[in-house]
Design a protein around this motif. Structure first.
Motif, PDB file in Angstrom:
ATOM      1  N   LEU A  23      34.857  42.358 101.282  1.00 45.97           N
ATOM      2  CA  LEU A  23      34.973  42.452  99.635  1.00 45.97           C
ATOM      3  C   LEU A  23      36.378  42.091  99.110  1.00 45.97           C
ATOM      4  O   LEU A  23      36.631  41.254  98.098  1.00 45.97           O
ATOM      5  CB  LEU A  23      34.734  43.864  99.098  1.00 45.97           C
ATOM      6  CG  LEU A  23      35.127  44.276  97.809  1.00 45.97           C
ATOM      7  CD1 LEU A  23      34.255  43.543  96.844  1.00 45.97           C
ATOM      8  CD2 LEU A  23      35.067  45.736  97.471  1.00 45.97           C
ATOM      9  N   GLN A  24      37.430  42.385  99.967  1.00 47.17           N
ATOM     10  CA  GLN A  24      38.658  42.062  99.639  1.00 47.17           C
ATOM     11  C   GLN A  24      38.868  40.568  99.721  1.00 47.17           C
ATOM     12  O   GLN A  24      39.609  39.891  98.638  1.00 47.17           O
ATOM     13  CB  GLN A  24      39.784  42.823 100.431  1.00 47.17           C
ATOM     14  CG  GLN A  24      39.829  44.382  99.991  1.00 47.17           C
ATOM     15  CD  GLN A  24      41.274  44.793 100.520  1.00 47.17           C
ATOM     16  OE1 GLN A  24      40.938  45.780 101.551  1.00 47.17           O
ATOM     17  NE2 GLN A  24      42.280  44.711 100.047  1.00 47.17           N
ATOM     18  N   SER A  25      38.448  40.017 100.530  1.00 47.65           N
ATOM     19  CA  SER A  25      38.346  38.490 100.905  1.00 47.65           C
ATOM     20  C   SER A  25      37.495  37.865  99.688  1.00 47.65           C
ATOM     21  O   SER A  25      38.169  36.673  99.219  1.00 47.65           O
ATOM     22  CB  SER A  25      37.957  38.219 102.343  1.00 47.65           C
ATOM     23  OG  SER A  25      37.947  36.840 102.419  1.00 47.65           O
ATOM     24  N   GLU A  26      36.603  38.202  99.560  1.00 48.28           N
ATOM     25  CA  GLU A  26      35.725  37.691  98.312  1.00 48.28           C
ATOM     26  C   GLU A  26      36.348  37.768  97.342  1.00 48.28           C
ATOM     27  O   GLU A  26      36.293  36.810  96.435  1.00 48.28           O
ATOM     28  CB  GLU A  26      34.246  38.225  98.375  1.00 48.28           C
ATOM     29  CG  GLU A  26      33.279  37.560  97.643  1.00 48.28           C
ATOM     30  CD  GLU A  26      31.867  37.814  97.827  1.00 48.28           C
ATOM     31  OE1 GLU A  26      31.156  37.797  96.978  1.00 48.28           O
ATOM     32  OE2 GLU A  26      31.514  38.393  98.844  1.00 48.28           O
ATOM     33  N   VAL A  27      36.688  38.730  96.619  1.00 49.69           N
ATOM     34  CA  VAL A  27      37.674  38.975  95.351  1.00 49.69           C
ATOM     35  C   VAL A  27      38.766  37.974  95.355  1.00 49.69           C
ATOM     36  O   VAL A  27      38.894  37.402  94.597  1.00 49.69           O
ATOM     37  CB  VAL A  27      38.200  40.468  94.965  1.00 49.69           C
ATOM     38  CG1 VAL A  27      38.996  40.537  94.040  1.00 49.69           C
ATOM     39  CG2 VAL A  27      36.619  41.147  94.966  1.00 49.69           C
ATOM     40  N   ASP A  28      39.383  37.869  96.358  1.00 50.86           N
ATOM     41  CA  ASP A  28      40.579  37.151  96.614  1.00 50.86           C
ATOM     42  C   ASP A  28      40.244  35.517  96.597  1.00 50.86           C
ATOM     43  O   ASP A  28      40.955  34.999  95.597  1.00 50.86           O
ATOM     44  CB  ASP A  28      41.532  37.180  97.921  1.00 50.86           C
ATOM     45  CG  ASP A  28      42.697  36.695  98.091  1.00 50.86           C
ATOM     46  OD1 ASP A  28      43.552  36.768  96.999  1.00 50.86           O
ATOM     47  OD2 ASP A  28      42.917  35.855  98.712  1.00 50.86           O
ATOM     48  N   TRP A  36      37.520  34.709  94.854  1.00 50.17           N
ATOM     49  CA  TRP A  36      37.279  34.295  93.577  1.00 50.17           C
ATOM     50  C   TRP A  36      38.545  34.117  92.538  1.00 50.17           C
ATOM     51  O   TRP A  36      38.484  33.434  91.610  1.00 50.17           O
ATOM     52  CB  TRP A  36      36.372  35.567  93.029  1.00 50.17           C
ATOM     53  CG  TRP A  36      35.835  35.315  91.705  1.00 50.17           C
ATOM     54  CD1 TRP A  36      34.407  34.641  91.372  1.00 50.17           C
ATOM     55  CD2 TRP A  36      36.604  35.604  90.481  1.00 50.17           C
ATOM     56  NE1 TRP A  36      34.446  34.573  89.831  1.00 50.17           N
ATOM     57  CE2 TRP A  36      35.652  35.059  89.427  1.00 50.17           C
ATOM     58  CE3 TRP A  36      37.830  36.145  90.182  1.00 50.17           C
ATOM     59  CZ2 TRP A  36      35.916  35.301  88.074  1.00 50.17           C
ATOM     60  CZ3 TRP A  36      38.135  36.225  88.723  1.00 50.17           C
ATOM     61  CH2 TRP A  36      37.001  35.773  87.716  1.00 50.17           C
ATOM     62  N   ILE A  37      39.408  34.982  92.697  1.00 54.56           N
ATOM     63  CA  ILE A  37      40.584  34.894  92.045  1.00 54.56           C
ATOM     64  C   ILE A  37      41.344  33.449  92.243  1.00 54.56           C
ATOM     65  O   ILE A  37      41.890  32.951  91.332  1.00 54.56           O
ATOM     66  CB  ILE A  37      41.712  36.098  92.441  1.00 54.56           C
ATOM     67  CG1 ILE A  37      41.314  37.368  92.074  1.00 54.56           C
ATOM     68  CG2 ILE A  37      43.038  35.608  91.725  1.00 54.56           C
ATOM     69  CD1 ILE A  37      40.836  37.608  90.558  1.00 54.56           C
ATOM     70  N   THR A  90      40.092  30.668  93.257  1.00 54.44           N
ATOM     71  CA  THR A  90      39.304  29.458  92.829  1.00 54.44           C
ATOM     72  C   THR A  90      38.822  29.547  91.544  1.00 54.44           C
ATOM     73  O   THR A  90      38.661  28.632  90.646  1.00 54.44           O
ATOM     74  CB  THR A  90      37.929  29.444  93.807  1.00 54.44           C
ATOM     75  OG1 THR A  90      37.049  30.419  93.511  1.00 54.44           O
ATOM     76  CG2 THR A  90      38.541  29.052  95.138  1.00 54.44           C
ATOM     77  N   ILE A  91      38.453  30.611  90.641  1.00 55.33           N
ATOM     78  CA  ILE A  91      37.768  30.795  89.444  1.00 55.33           C
ATOM     79  C   ILE A  91      38.851  31.426  88.487  1.00 55.33           C
ATOM     80  O   ILE A  91      39.030  31.078  87.443  1.00 55.33           O
ATOM     81  CB  ILE A  91      36.513  31.578  89.338  1.00 55.33           C
ATOM     82  CG1 ILE A  91      35.660  30.751  90.166  1.00 55.33           C
ATOM     83  CG2 ILE A  91      36.029  31.945  88.155  1.00 55.33           C
ATOM     84  CD1 ILE A  91      34.270  31.264  90.498  1.00 55.33           C
ATOM     85  N   GLY A  92      39.572  32.546  88.890  1.00 56.84           N
ATOM     86  CA  GLY A  92      40.404  33.214  88.118  1.00 56.84           C
ATOM     87  C   GLY A  92      41.651  32.784  88.050  1.00 56.84           C
ATOM     88  O   GLY A  92      42.576  33.291  87.317  1.00 56.84           O
ATOM     89  N   VAL A  93      42.108  31.761  88.576  1.00 50.29           N
ATOM     90  CA  VAL A  93      43.280  30.963  88.796  1.00 50.29           C
ATOM     91  C   VAL A  93      44.550  31.821  89.286  1.00 50.29           C
ATOM     92  O   VAL A  93      44.999  31.283  90.177  1.00 50.29           O
ATOM     93  CB  VAL A  93      43.863  30.612  87.285  1.00 50.29           C
ATOM     94  CG1 VAL A  93      45.056  29.880  87.260  1.00 50.29           C
ATOM     95  CG2 VAL A  93      42.996  29.758  86.581  1.00 50.29           C
ATOM     96  N   THR A 103      39.816  46.408  93.660  1.00 53.18           N
ATOM     97  CA  THR A 103      40.163  45.622  94.689  1.00 53.18           C
ATOM     98  C   THR A 103      41.258  44.764  94.555  1.00 53.18           C
ATOM     99  O   THR A 103      41.950  44.371  95.515  1.00 53.18           O
ATOM    100  CB  THR A 103      38.680  44.780  94.919  1.00 53.18           C
ATOM    101  OG1 THR A 103      37.802  45.689  95.404  1.00 53.18           O
ATOM    102  CG2 THR A 103      38.968  43.929  96.113  1.00 53.18           C
ATOM    103  N   CYS A 104      41.338  43.993  93.164  1.00 53.33           N
ATOM    104  CA  CYS A 104      42.456  43.113  92.829  1.00 53.33           C
ATOM    105  C   CYS A 104      43.768  43.917  92.949  1.00 53.33           C
ATOM    106  O   CYS A 104      44.757  43.167  93.652  1.00 53.33           O
ATOM    107  CB  CYS A 104      42.283  42.900  91.710  1.00 53.33           C
ATOM    108  SG  CYS A 104      41.028  41.679  90.788  1.00 53.33           S
ATOM    109  N   LEU A 105      43.612  45.232  92.640  1.00 50.42           N
ATOM    110  CA  LEU A 105      45.082  45.778  92.973  1.00 50.42           C
ATOM    111  C   LEU A 105      45.338  45.797  94.325  1.00 50.42           C
ATOM    112  O   LEU A 105      46.555  45.774  94.735  1.00 50.42           O
ATOM    113  CB  LEU A 105      45.032  47.213  92.141  1.00 50.42           C
ATOM    114  CG  LEU A 105      45.211  47.255  90.591  1.00 50.42           C
ATOM    115  CD1 LEU A 105      44.771  48.533  90.042  1.00 50.42           C
ATOM    116  CD2 LEU A 105      46.658  46.936  90.266  1.00 50.42           C
ATOM    117  N   ALA A 106      44.461  46.434  95.035  1.00 50.45           N
ATOM    118  CA  ALA A 106      44.600  46.420  96.569  1.00 50.45           C
ATOM    119  C   ALA A 106      45.260  45.321  97.150  1.00 50.45           C
ATOM    120  O   ALA A 106      46.226  45.241  97.750  1.00 50.45           O
ATOM    121  CB  ALA A 106      43.366  47.087  97.420  1.00 50.45           C
TER     122      ALA A 106
END
Length: 112
Positions: A11-16, A18-19, A21-24, A77-80
């Protein structure tokens, strides 16, 4: 096709990913904390209407509860990630702490 199960590390890797590539980029930690509180408030509003005494507004429904929980998990997850905290380590530590502290506490609670 069934979606694959995701681990906390995944999850942490997937959110990272996404951030990046998509979230900038990540919002600041303080901004993400404010967003987390906003998302918790949105879940609270739906819970109060579904399980409490309030009624739903025309554009609300309990069907949105899973989405709000997902939003909370995403921002947490972003915060972590930003603070270099492993969610896996954090939850394992919390379970260990709670088990030690509450081993007999709830078993001996006549209210339960």
């Amino acid at each position: 096709m069934e979606p694959s199960e995701i681990t906390l590390n995944g999850l942490q890797s997937e959110v990272d990913d996404w951030i990046q590539t998509i979230g900038v980029r990540y919002f600041s930690e303080l901004t993400n904390l404010a967003i987390l509180m906003e998302e918790v408030g949105e879940l609270s509003r739906l819970m109060a209407r579904n399980y409490g005494d309030q009624s739903f507004k025309a554009d609300e429904s309990a069907d949105k509860i899973p989405s709000e929980i997902g939003d909370i998990l995403f921002v947490l997850t972003c915060l972590a990630n930003q603070m270099g905290i492993s969610l896996q380590d954090a939850i394992q530590s919390t379970i260990k702490k709670n088990t030690k502290r509450d081993f007999n506490r709830h078993k001996n609670n006549p209210k339960l």
